[in-house]
Design a protein around this motif. Structure first.
Motif, mmCIF file in Angstrom:
data_model
loop_
_atom_site.group_PDB
_atom_site.id
_atom_site.type_symbol
_atom_site.label_atom_id
_atom_site.label_comp_id
_atom_site.label_asym_id
_atom_site.label_seq_id
_atom_site.Cartn_x
_atom_site.Cartn_y
_atom_site.Cartn_z
ATOM 1 N N THR A 18 0.833 -1.207 0.000
ATOM 2 C CA THR A 18 0.000 0.000 0.000
ATOM 3 C C THR A 18 0.863 1.250 0.000
ATOM 4 O OG1 THR A 18 -1.690 -1.194 1.222
ATOM 5 C CG2 THR A 18 -1.840 1.201 1.214
ATOM 6 N N ALA A 19 1.903 1.274 0.793
ATOM 7 C CA ALA A 19 2.785 2.448 0.848
ATOM 8 C C ALA A 19 3.528 2.642 -0.469
ATOM 9 C CB ALA A 19 3.772 2.293 2.008
ATOM 10 N N GLU A 20 4.009 1.580 -1.062
ATOM 11 C CA GLU A 20 4.705 1.682 -2.345
ATOM 12 C C GLU A 20 3.763 2.172 -3.440
ATOM 13 O OE1 GLU A 20 6.274 -2.195 -2.877
ATOM 14 O OE2 GLU A 20 7.930 -1.881 -1.485
ATOM 15 N N THR A 21 2.550 1.678 -3.457
ATOM 16 C CA THR A 21 1.567 2.108 -4.441
ATOM 17 C C THR A 21 1.228 3.582 -4.250
ATOM 18 O OG1 THR A 21 0.634 -0.110 -4.502
ATOM 19 C CG2 THR A 21 -0.737 1.672 -5.369
ATOM 20 N N ALA A 22 1.115 4.013 -3.002
ATOM 21 C CA ALA A 22 0.797 5.409 -2.719
ATOM 22 C C ALA A 22 1.907 6.348 -3.190
ATOM 23 C CB ALA A 22 0.551 5.590 -1.225
ATOM 24 N N VAL A 23 3.140 5.871 -3.236
ATOM 25 C CA VAL A 23 4.258 6.697 -3.695
ATOM 26 C C VAL A 23 4.426 6.592 -5.211
ATOM 27 C CG1 VAL A 23 6.761 6.953 -3.584
ATOM 28 C CG2 VAL A 23 5.464 6.579 -1.495
ATOM 29 N N VAL A 24 4.320 5.409 -5.760
ATOM 30 C CA VAL A 24 4.607 5.174 -7.169
ATOM 31 C C VAL A 24 3.479 5.665 -8.075
ATOM 32 C CG1 VAL A 24 4.977 3.365 -8.892
ATOM 33 C CG2 VAL A 24 6.170 3.274 -6.718
ATOM 34 N N LEU A 25 2.242 5.509 -7.681
ATOM 35 C CA LEU A 25 1.120 5.875 -8.540
ATOM 36 C C LEU A 25 1.112 7.364 -8.914
ATOM 37 C CD1 LEU A 25 -1.204 4.556 -9.995
ATOM 38 C CD2 LEU A 25 -2.635 5.013 -8.017
ATOM 39 N N PRO A 26 1.286 8.298 -7.983
ATOM 40 C CA PRO A 26 1.343 9.716 -8.389
ATOM 41 C C PRO A 26 2.533 10.029 -9.296
ATOM 42 C CG PRO A 26 0.939 9.555 -6.045
ATOM 43 C CD PRO A 26 1.247 8.172 -6.538
ATOM 44 N N VAL A 27 3.651 9.354 -9.090
ATOM 45 C CA VAL A 27 4.815 9.566 -9.954
ATOM 46 C C VAL A 27 4.502 9.098 -11.370
ATOM 47 C CG1 VAL A 27 7.205 8.861 -10.369
ATOM 48 C CG2 VAL A 27 6.466 9.464 -8.061
ATOM 49 N N LEU A 28 3.841 7.969 -11.513
ATOM 50 C CA LEU A 28 3.464 7.468 -12.827
ATOM 51 C C LEU A 28 2.462 8.396 -13.516
ATOM 52 C CD1 LEU A 28 3.173 3.620 -12.227
ATOM 53 C CD2 LEU A 28 4.946 4.851 -13.478
ATOM 54 N N VAL A 29 1.520 8.932 -12.762
ATOM 55 C CA VAL A 29 0.544 9.857 -13.332
ATOM 56 C C VAL A 29 1.240 11.137 -13.800
ATOM 57 C CG1 VAL A 29 -1.441 11.338 -12.776
ATOM 58 C CG2 VAL A 29 -1.420 8.938 -12.075
ATOM 59 N N MET A 30 2.158 11.669 -12.992
ATOM 60 C CA MET A 30 2.894 12.873 -13.397
ATOM 61 C C MET A 30 3.753 12.601 -14.631
ATOM 62 S SD MET A 30 3.878 14.884 -9.853
ATOM 63 C CE MET A 30 5.452 14.136 -9.826
ATOM 64 N N PHE A 31 4.378 11.445 -14.697
ATOM 65 C CA PHE A 31 5.194 11.081 -15.852
ATOM 66 C C PHE A 31 4.332 10.968 -17.106
ATOM 67 C CE2 PHE A 31 7.049 7.808 -18.622
ATOM 68 C CZ PHE A 31 8.249 8.445 -18.936
ATOM 69 N N ALA A 32 3.185 10.330 -16.988
ATOM 70 C CA ALA A 32 2.287 10.190 -18.140
ATOM 71 C C ALA A 32 1.771 11.554 -18.590
ATOM 72 C CB ALA A 32 1.125 9.261 -17.798
ATOM 73 N N THR A 33 1.450 12.434 -17.645
ATOM 74 C CA THR A 33 0.991 13.778 -17.984
ATOM 75 C C THR A 33 2.087 14.560 -18.697
ATOM 76 O OG1 THR A 33 -0.486 13.770 -16.076
ATOM 77 C CG2 THR A 33 0.034 15.913 -17.029
ATOM 78 N N ALA A 34 3.311 14.485 -18.202
ATOM 79 C CA ALA A 34 4.437 15.177 -18.834
ATOM 80 C C ALA A 34 4.687 14.629 -20.235
ATOM 81 C CB ALA A 34 5.689 15.043 -17.974
#
Length: 122
Positions: A18-34
């Motif tokens: 859960t903690a890893e997902t909470a950190v990785v998911l926003p990073v993936l969303v920001m990367f996809a947006t960029a």
């Protein structure tokens, strides 16, 4: 029978996923947006290249300045600024457009094309 006993599950590992997902998911969303924004900027750059070339060809044929600007604006991204300058033997068309989506940024896409004037021989 000690060899048949199961090892107890580690109770402390349950929250790591859960903690890893909470950190990785926003990073993936920001990367996809960029990535999507970068692709939109590249598409706007290509539109500016096409608009500048189209405008330069029209200006080289001695079309009126208003017609050249209109032709270039049709090929350019929405809200682009088109500038036409004429010299004795060549024309220069510059197209400047704001970056798409994040238009609040001071980032602009710019392209310029130069063409020789037709019938301007020695």
């Amino acid at each position: 029978m000690r060899g048949c006993e199961r090892a107890p599950d580690d109770a402390g590992d349950g929250g790591f996923v859960t903690a890893e997902t909470a950190v990785v998911l926003p990073v993936l969303v920001m990367f996809a947006t960029a990535l999507v924004w970068g692709l939109l900027v590249v598409a706007a750059q290509i539109q500016c290249v096409d608009a500048a070339r189209t405008g330069a060809r029209a200006a080289a044929r001695q079309d009126p300045a208003d017609a050249v600007v209109e032709i270039a604006r049709r090929a350019a991204p929405d809200g682009a600024e088109v500038t036409v300058s004429r010299e004795p033997d060549r024309v220069r068309v510059a197209v400047v457009a704001r970056a798409p989506v994040l238009s609040g940024l001071p980032f602009k896409v710019r392209e310029e094309a130069v063409a020789s004037v037709e019938g301007a021989g020695p």
